[in-house]
Scaffold this active site. Sequence first.
Site: not given
Ligand code: SAM
Ligand code: SF4
Length: 357
Positions: A65, A69, A72, A109, A140, A200, A272
């Site tokens: 990606c 973030c 992530c 989801c 979802c 959500c 949740r």
């Molecule tokens: N890439 C898309 C986005 O970020 O909008 C969708 C998938 S992303 C993995 C969805 C959500 O997963 C993120 O917004 C975050 O809140 C949650 N998430 C990702 N990594 C995480 C982690 N290590 N611990 C807890 N929540 C996490």
């Molecule tokens: Fe990409 Fe992870 Fe951020 Fe979603 S949460 S935009 S998968 S880096």
Amino acid sequence: MAAPHAQATQEENNIRHNWTRNQVLELFNQPFNDLLFDAQVMHRRHFNPNQVQLSTLLSIKTGACPEDCKYCPQSARYDTGLEKEKLLEIDAVIEAAKAAKASGSSRFCMGAAWRSPHDRDIPKVAHMIREVKALGLETCMTLGMLSEQQADDLAAAGLDYYNHNLDTSKEFYGEVITTRTYQDRLNTLANVRNSGMKVCAGGIVGMGEEQKDRAGLLMELANLPHHPESVPINMLVKVAGTPLADEKELDPFEFIRTIAVARLMMPKSYVRLSAGREEMNEQMQALAFMAGANSIFYCDKLLTTPNPKANSDMQLFQRLGIEPEQYQMEKTSAEQEAELHQTLLEAKTDAQFYRAS
Ligand code: SAM
Ligand code: SF4
Ligand code: DTB
């Protein structure tokens, strides 16, 4: 005694969109027992306290990606050893959805590690939505930012919910993500809402934020023009290689307080108990249900990290007398009327309770 419609209006008055941060902080800082009691009373006004909704996650496109973030494991910027995968073929998705349904899940989801979908991906994900719905599951998706048109296209394909998290407060957000703005997220939520899909939206705690940021996150969610129907509260899953891998533990009681405050501020939303259950003992999860959590991610995997085994969740439910909420495709008007009757009855009981105490 107040007429039923007056009581119903009073009920509606629990739904507020004008919270100030100080009001939210006051909720957070009540004695723990008072907060949990109030949250449980509120929960019982709107939900069966012994039912929990089950959602199963599937990563339909993994890793690589472009976003940054800091929490992530799927960001291309961090070396987490994750194996990337292209958008799954439809058969693999159907297979996973069938398994989720067989385990007792009511919602499926699908998540993609995208900043936002390309328009060319939409027909493929629309196909997934139709096939998963045909199995009798709620659907979802979480695919990143959506344009108005993309949200409308997903809604037209029958997508029930779209997940897009605010993640944290406006003030702390820049510490965690720099490649998209808070306003970008709010815009996507508006596009999803306007498309008619259910929203959500929640966030992550334990990222080094302060209580005022947890309060700020809940304030932003509750002050949206409509409360999200589903509010995932994730405890950070610390993944080696991500910048937040060594973040210090959040006090478990502070996590429970966050759930309880979410329940009080968004009384009719499903709250949740989301990522992070692998690190929580059963007592903590039971407290989260007591505080008003009524949905979980269910089955062995979140998107890329482990989740408790389905059978250990079922054993816990059995010990707590909790049953999984069944998904009803369509509610009949008789069922809707019975629900309204039950709500009014409970409001009356609460009123009597408060007069007596
Ligand atoms: N890439 C898309 C986005 O970020 O909008 C969708 C998938 S992303 C993995 C969805 C959500 O997963 C993120 O917004 C975050 O809140 C949650 N998430 C990702 N990594 C995480 C982690 N290590 N611990 C807890 N929540 C996490
Ligand atoms: Fe990409 Fe992870 Fe951020 Fe979603 S949460 S935009 S998968 S880096
Ligand atoms: C949400 O709020 N939590 C889920 C879902 N929405 C997409 C994701 C949690 C991801 C945890 C880290 C992982 O497994 O990759």
